[in-house]
Design a protein around this motif. Sequence first.
Motif, PDB file in Angstrom:
ATOM      1  N   LEU A 145       0.676  -1.222   0.014  1.00 19.72           N
ATOM      2  CA  LEU A 145       0.101   0.066   0.154  1.00 19.72           C
ATOM      3  C   LEU A 145       0.745   1.247  -0.134  1.00 19.72           C
ATOM      4  CD1 LEU A 145      -2.672  -1.168   2.518  1.00 19.72           C
ATOM      5  CD2 LEU A 145      -3.152  -0.626   0.049  1.00 19.72           C
ATOM      6  N   ILE A 146       1.737   1.297   0.696  1.00 22.46           N
ATOM      7  CA  ILE A 146       2.867   2.374   0.728  1.00 22.46           C
ATOM      8  C   ILE A 146       3.495   2.624  -0.529  1.00 22.46           C
ATOM      9  CG2 ILE A 146       5.067   3.195   1.688  1.00 22.46           C
ATOM     10  CD1 ILE A 146       4.399   1.816   4.377  1.00 22.46           C
ATOM     11  N   LEU A 148      -6.344  -5.280   8.494  1.00 24.32           N
ATOM     12  CA  LEU A 148      -5.930  -5.026   6.974  1.00 24.32           C
ATOM     13  C   LEU A 148      -6.784  -4.246   6.300  1.00 24.32           C
ATOM     14  CD1 LEU A 148      -3.904  -8.100   5.329  1.00 24.32           C
ATOM     15  CD2 LEU A 148      -5.118  -6.143   4.160  1.00 24.32           C
ATOM     16  N   ALA A 149      -8.272  -4.520   6.347  1.00 22.33           N
ATOM     17  CA  ALA A 149      -9.279  -3.635   5.390  1.00 22.33           C
ATOM     18  C   ALA A 149      -9.346  -2.195   5.896  1.00 22.33           C
ATOM     19  CB  ALA A 149     -10.766  -4.182   6.084  1.00 22.33           C
ATOM     20  N   ASP A 150      -9.122  -1.871   7.313  1.00 22.46           N
ATOM     21  CA  ASP A 150      -8.891  -0.663   7.509  1.00 22.46           C
ATOM     22  C   ASP A 150      -7.706   0.290   6.917  1.00 22.46           C
ATOM     23  OD1 ASP A 150      -9.745   1.622   9.448  1.00 22.46           O
ATOM     24  OD2 ASP A 150      -7.788   1.355  10.187  1.00 22.46           O
ATOM     25  N   MET A 151      -6.671  -0.529   6.924  1.00 19.20           N
ATOM     26  CA  MET A 151      -5.380   0.047   6.174  1.00 19.20           C
ATOM     27  C   MET A 151      -5.562   0.378   4.763  1.00 19.20           C
ATOM     28  SD  MET A 151      -2.398  -2.702   7.781  1.00 19.20           S
ATOM     29  CE  MET A 151      -1.418  -2.412   6.125  1.00 19.20           C
ATOM     30  N   ILE A 152      -6.465  -0.614   4.046  1.00 18.36           N
ATOM     31  CA  ILE A 152      -6.929  -0.305   2.763  1.00 18.36           C
ATOM     32  C   ILE A 152      -7.716   0.675   2.615  1.00 18.36           C
ATOM     33  CG2 ILE A 152      -8.280  -1.294   0.740  1.00 18.36           C
ATOM     34  CD1 ILE A 152      -7.031  -4.213   1.585  1.00 18.36           C
ATOM     35  N   ILE A 153      -8.537   1.130   3.442  1.00 21.72           N
ATOM     36  CA  ILE A 153      -9.630   2.063   3.281  1.00 21.72           C
ATOM     37  C   ILE A 153      -8.659   3.213   3.486  1.00 21.72           C
ATOM     38  CG2 ILE A 153     -11.577   3.333   4.688  1.00 21.72           C
ATOM     39  CD1 ILE A 153     -12.618   0.620   5.439  1.00 21.72           C
ATOM     40  N   LYS A 154      -8.004   3.421   4.469  1.00 23.51           N
ATOM     41  CA  LYS A 154      -6.904   4.879   4.800  1.00 23.51           C
ATOM     42  C   LYS A 154      -6.184   4.868   3.596  1.00 23.51           C
ATOM     43  CE  LYS A 154      -7.195   4.367   9.913  1.00 23.51           C
ATOM     44  NZ  LYS A 154      -6.494   4.142  11.060  1.00 23.51           N
TER      45      LYS A 154
END
Length: 321
Positions: free
Chosen positions: A272-273, A300-306
Amino acid sequence: MEPSKPSQQMGTTFCQWFGMNALLLSAWFGHLRVLQILVNAGAKISCVNKNGRNLLHCAAQRGHIKVMEFIMEDLEDVHVDKTDKMDKTAFHLAAEHGRLEVVEFLIGSGCSHSVKDKEKNTALHLAAKNGHPTVLQKIVEIGLGLEEKNMEGLTALHLAVEGGHYDCVKLLLEAGCDVNAQTQKAMTCLHYAALHGYEDMARILVDAGIYIDAVNHQHASAMHIAVLQNFPAIVKLLIDAECNLDIPDERQQTPLHIAAEHGRQDIAEMILIAGVNLKLIDKQGKTSLDVAARGNHINLADMIIKADRFYKWEKGAAVVD
């Protein structure tokens, strides 16, 4: 009658399993004098064991050079390129077991260098597969084809990487092996490095100019494999080498889909980074966010949303600029 000793039982079993008679055993264990006595007594020198290996095969595999000299110089009708049931010659066996002195002796005796065994391996393949750099160097020096492929389409370089033999890999690359060669299943050496988590191997392959985005028969790149096998160090190396993170495999999954499916949070963060297309869908019509949610990987889902919000902000900021 006294019970047989363990060593006697072991010896009997060895002989039964492999069909080793006294003559073959003397060659196997390097007992030159015993071999000479048996030959002088009329022993049949053309004998073979259950694997089809003769006196020369046995001595070559075990590295008994004096026995080999006697066999080649004093016995009649000894063919240096005689094969066993797996079509291996003494040269194959010496290379496979790292017997440098024997390899040199057989080369000097005029053995065939390029003969292949039943699996289409040359001596170069076998030395590389078993991690014998000094033997490998000698075989390279005599000019054996570096790009020869075995039955599965593997070169010596593939086998050296798969076996984790760094010195052999380095040697073969320096000798000019094709770093981008692919097997019948379209596997490159980088695929094998990723499969086993060999970071140092992956690094030397990348430095040698290997095509990092090559895909195999399942349309998986080395990155797909590294994510699936959970090797973060390989993932980071490939990201640093600027691999394509949006390549879909045969299931239309990107590396991020795979990370999301298996809950690989640390790997997903690196991806993602680096920046990816979060709108890509797999064969089931799922985005990486959908896959993470389905697997209940909340963090992990929260990371993708952010990350999605950040990408949109970044895109908007770029438009304003």
